[in-house]
Design a protein around this motif. Structure first.
Motif, PDB file in Angstrom:
ATOM      1  N   LYS A  27       0.936  -2.396  -4.822  1.00 47.89           N
ATOM      2  CA  LYS A  27      -0.057  -3.350  -5.479  1.00 47.89           C
ATOM      3  C   LYS A  27      -1.915  -2.016  -5.179  1.00 47.89           C
ATOM      4  CE  LYS A  27      -1.686  -8.050  -5.479  1.00 47.89           C
ATOM      5  NZ  LYS A  27      -1.648  -8.914  -4.860  1.00 47.89           N
ATOM      6  N   TYR A  28      -1.545  -1.291  -4.168  1.00 47.56           N
ATOM      7  CA  TYR A  28      -3.085  -0.568  -3.980  1.00 47.56           C
ATOM      8  C   TYR A  28      -2.866   1.226  -3.409  1.00 47.56           C
ATOM      9  CZ  TYR A  28      -4.173  -5.597  -3.375  1.00 47.56           C
ATOM     10  OH  TYR A  28      -4.674  -6.778  -3.775  1.00 47.56           O
ATOM     11  N   VAL A  29      -3.338   2.220  -3.990  1.00 47.11           N
ATOM     12  CA  VAL A  29      -3.222   2.808  -3.359  1.00 47.11           C
ATOM     13  C   VAL A  29      -4.640   3.542  -2.854  1.00 47.11           C
ATOM     14  CG1 VAL A  29      -2.489   5.502  -4.438  1.00 47.11           C
ATOM     15  CG2 VAL A  29      -1.630   3.630  -5.231  1.00 47.11           C
ATOM     16  N   ASP A  30      -3.791   4.094  -1.086  1.00 49.55           N
ATOM     17  CA  ASP A  30      -5.351   3.842  -0.514  1.00 49.55           C
ATOM     18  C   ASP A  30      -4.923   6.027  -0.933  1.00 49.55           C
ATOM     19  OD1 ASP A  30      -5.931   2.344   0.556  1.00 49.55           O
ATOM     20  OD2 ASP A  30      -4.601   2.966   2.765  1.00 49.55           O
ATOM     21  N   THR A  31      -6.123   6.244  -1.034  1.00 49.83           N
ATOM     22  CA  THR A  31      -7.162   7.723  -2.071  1.00 49.83           C
ATOM     23  C   THR A  31      -7.465   7.883  -0.782  1.00 49.83           C
ATOM     24  OG1 THR A  31      -6.819   6.376  -3.589  1.00 49.83           O
ATOM     25  CG2 THR A  31      -7.681   9.096  -3.775  1.00 49.83           C
ATOM     26  N   ILE A  32      -7.050   9.147   0.283  1.00 50.14           N
ATOM     27  CA  ILE A  32      -7.910  10.379   0.527  1.00 50.14           C
ATOM     28  C   ILE A  32      -8.025  11.460  -0.123  1.00 50.14           C
ATOM     29  CG2 ILE A  32      -7.897  11.849   2.584  1.00 50.14           C
ATOM     30  CD1 ILE A  32      -5.211   9.927   3.463  1.00 50.14           C
ATOM     31  N   THR A  33      -9.212  11.725  -0.602  1.00 52.87           N
ATOM     32  CA  THR A  33      -9.841  13.095  -1.130  1.00 52.87           C
ATOM     33  C   THR A  33     -10.603  14.130  -0.589  1.00 52.87           C
ATOM     34  OG1 THR A  33     -11.681  11.984  -1.414  1.00 52.87           O
ATOM     35  CG2 THR A  33      -9.963  11.620  -2.923  1.00 52.87           C
ATOM     36  N   GLU A  34      -9.975  15.619  -1.143  1.00 54.46           N
ATOM     37  CA  GLU A  34     -10.796  16.874  -0.454  1.00 54.46           C
ATOM     38  C   GLU A  34     -10.852  17.543  -1.371  1.00 54.46           C
ATOM     39  OE1 GLU A  34     -12.421  17.121   2.140  1.00 54.46           O
ATOM     40  OE2 GLU A  34     -11.785  15.941   3.543  1.00 54.46           O
ATOM     41  N   PHE A  63       0.855  -1.460  -0.335  1.00 52.76           N
ATOM     42  CA  PHE A  63       0.083   0.057  -0.783  1.00 52.76           C
ATOM     43  C   PHE A  63       1.186   1.169  -0.227  1.00 52.76           C
ATOM     44  CE2 PHE A  63      -2.834  -3.071   1.797  1.00 52.76           C
ATOM     45  CZ  PHE A  63      -4.660  -2.536   1.047  1.00 52.76           C
ATOM     46  N   VAL A  64       0.773   2.262  -0.475  1.00 46.82           N
ATOM     47  CA  VAL A  64       1.120   3.842  -0.104  1.00 46.82           C
ATOM     48  C   VAL A  64      -0.176   4.249  -0.546  1.00 46.82           C
ATOM     49  CG1 VAL A  64       2.854   3.433  -2.141  1.00 46.82           C
ATOM     50  CG2 VAL A  64       1.455   4.485  -3.343  1.00 46.82           C
ATOM     51  N   THR A  65       0.100   5.324   0.213  1.00 46.52           N
ATOM     52  CA  THR A  65      -1.293   6.508   0.636  1.00 46.52           C
ATOM     53  C   THR A  65      -1.203   7.749  -0.793  1.00 46.52           C
ATOM     54  OG1 THR A  65      -0.582   6.215   2.142  1.00 46.52           O
ATOM     55  CG2 THR A  65      -2.335   7.400   2.062  1.00 46.52           C
ATOM     56  N   THR A  66      -2.664   8.345  -1.053  1.00 46.82           N
ATOM     57  CA  THR A  66      -2.437   9.749  -1.230  1.00 46.82           C
ATOM     58  C   THR A  66      -3.223  10.878  -1.002  1.00 46.82           C
ATOM     59  OG1 THR A  66      -2.424  11.074  -3.386  1.00 46.82           O
ATOM     60  CG2 THR A  66      -4.190   9.013  -3.132  1.00 46.82           C
ATOM     61  N   ILE A  67      -3.136  11.982  -0.582  1.00 47.47           N
ATOM     62  CA  ILE A  67      -3.929  13.289   0.275  1.00 47.47           C
ATOM     63  C   ILE A  67      -3.782  13.262  -1.202  1.00 47.47           C
ATOM     64  CG2 ILE A  67      -4.228  14.795   1.429  1.00 47.47           C
ATOM     65  CD1 ILE A  67      -2.216  13.422   3.351  1.00 47.47           C
ATOM     66  N   VAL A 102      -2.813   9.211 -10.796  1.00 50.52           N
ATOM     67  CA  VAL A 102      -1.890   9.523  -9.423  1.00 50.52           C
ATOM     68  C   VAL A 102      -2.491   8.338  -9.085  1.00 50.52           C
ATOM     69  CG1 VAL A 102      -2.339  10.600  -7.170  1.00 50.52           C
ATOM     70  CG2 VAL A 102      -2.784  11.751  -8.903  1.00 50.52           C
ATOM     71  N   ILE A 103      -2.777   7.812  -9.641  1.00 53.81           N
ATOM     72  CA  ILE A 103      -2.746   5.912  -8.946  1.00 53.81           C
ATOM     73  C   ILE A 103      -1.789   5.640  -9.444  1.00 53.81           C
ATOM     74  CG2 ILE A 103      -4.764   3.774  -8.353  1.00 53.81           C
ATOM     75  CD1 ILE A 103      -6.531   5.927  -7.432  1.00 53.81           C
ATOM     76  N   GLN A 104      -1.714   5.247 -10.965  1.00 52.33           N
ATOM     77  CA  GLN A 104      -0.844   4.541 -11.789  1.00 52.33           C
ATOM     78  C   GLN A 104      -0.124   4.768 -11.844  1.00 52.33           C
ATOM     79  OE1 GLN A 104      -2.459   5.276 -15.864  1.00 52.33           O
ATOM     80  NE2 GLN A 104      -4.380   4.221 -15.290  1.00 52.33           N
ATOM     81  N   TRP A 105       0.718   5.969 -11.464  1.00 50.59           N
ATOM     82  CA  TRP A 105       2.318   7.084 -11.413  1.00 50.59           C
ATOM     83  C   TRP A 105       2.326   6.518 -10.141  1.00 50.59           C
ATOM     84  CZ3 TRP A 105       5.032   9.370  -7.939  1.00 50.59           C
ATOM     85  CH2 TRP A 105       6.183   9.673  -8.093  1.00 50.59           C
ATOM     86  N   LEU A 106       1.457   6.930  -8.732  1.00 54.52           N
ATOM     87  CA  LEU A 106       2.296   6.146  -7.411  1.00 54.52           C
ATOM     88  C   LEU A 106       2.444   4.348  -7.830  1.00 54.52           C
ATOM     89  CD1 LEU A 106       0.037   8.233  -5.400  1.00 54.52           C
ATOM     90  CD2 LEU A 106       2.286   8.455  -5.268  1.00 54.52           C
ATOM     91  N   LYS A 107       1.769   3.366  -8.241  1.00 53.05           N
ATOM     92  CA  LYS A 107       1.750   1.725  -8.369  1.00 53.05           C
ATOM     93  C   LYS A 107       2.672   1.722  -8.885  1.00 53.05           C
ATOM     94  CE  LYS A 107      -2.758   0.287  -8.425  1.00 53.05           C
ATOM     95  NZ  LYS A 107      -3.735  -0.499  -9.353  1.00 53.05           N
ATOM     96  N   LYS A 108       3.782   2.597 -10.244  1.00 54.23           N
ATOM     97  CA  LYS A 108       4.585   2.418 -11.107  1.00 54.23           C
ATOM     98  C   LYS A 108       6.284   2.610 -10.111  1.00 54.23           C
ATOM     99  CE  LYS A 108       6.671   2.801 -15.461  1.00 54.23           C
ATOM    100  NZ  LYS A 108       6.262   3.896 -16.715  1.00 54.23           N
TER     101      LYS A 108
END
Ligand SMILES: [Zn+2]
Length: 127
Positions: free
Chosen positions: A32-39, A6-10, A21-27
């Motif tokens: 495997k997974y991107v936890d996504t916190i959105t505002e 897991f990685v995390t994005t705000i 953003v998800i694709q960039w972080l996965k690569k």
């Protein structure tokens, strides 16, 4: 659980920036997974440091991602044409940098990075 899973994005809530953003972080982090916190415009929310309820909510979600999922990286995102942060790129980059300082101050012991999504909807890491 493998800690690199897991990685995390705000990230902003804007639908245009989710997939880049998800694709960039996965690569980038081979995750495997991107936890996504959105505002809307989270870089402005964190940089202003005024909306304490919302910041508390972001922090609680970071806590779950780091301590529940074992994420070791948090990426804070700003983007072109953001309805939640009307500032131009240069100023938004400053907001992202201030957000990095703020999130590091939470002492989760993880890496905190900044990303800019440009008008081509491409991800640029912030130095
Ligand atoms: Zn936005």
């Amino acid at each position: 659980m493998n800690t690199t899973e897991f990685v995390t994005t705000i990230n902003c809530m804007d639908g245009r920036v989710q997939e880049p953003v998800i694709q960039w972080l996965k690569k980038k982090f081979n995750s495997k997974y991107v936890d996504t916190i959105t505002e809307p415009g989270p870089n402005l929310i964190l940089a202003q440091d005024e909306d304490t309820d919302r910041i508390k909510s972001i922090k609680e979600r970071v806590d779950i991602s780091v301590n529940g999922h074992g994420s070791e990286t948090i990426a804070i995102v700003g983007h072109y044409d953001c309805a939640g942060n009307l500032a131009e790129k240069e100023e938004q980059i400053e907001h992202i940098k201030a957000s990095i300082v703020k999130v590091k101050d939470w002492d989760f012991g993880v890496k905190v990075i900044g990303l800019w999504v440009n008008q081509e909807w491409e991800v640029e890491p912030i130095a």
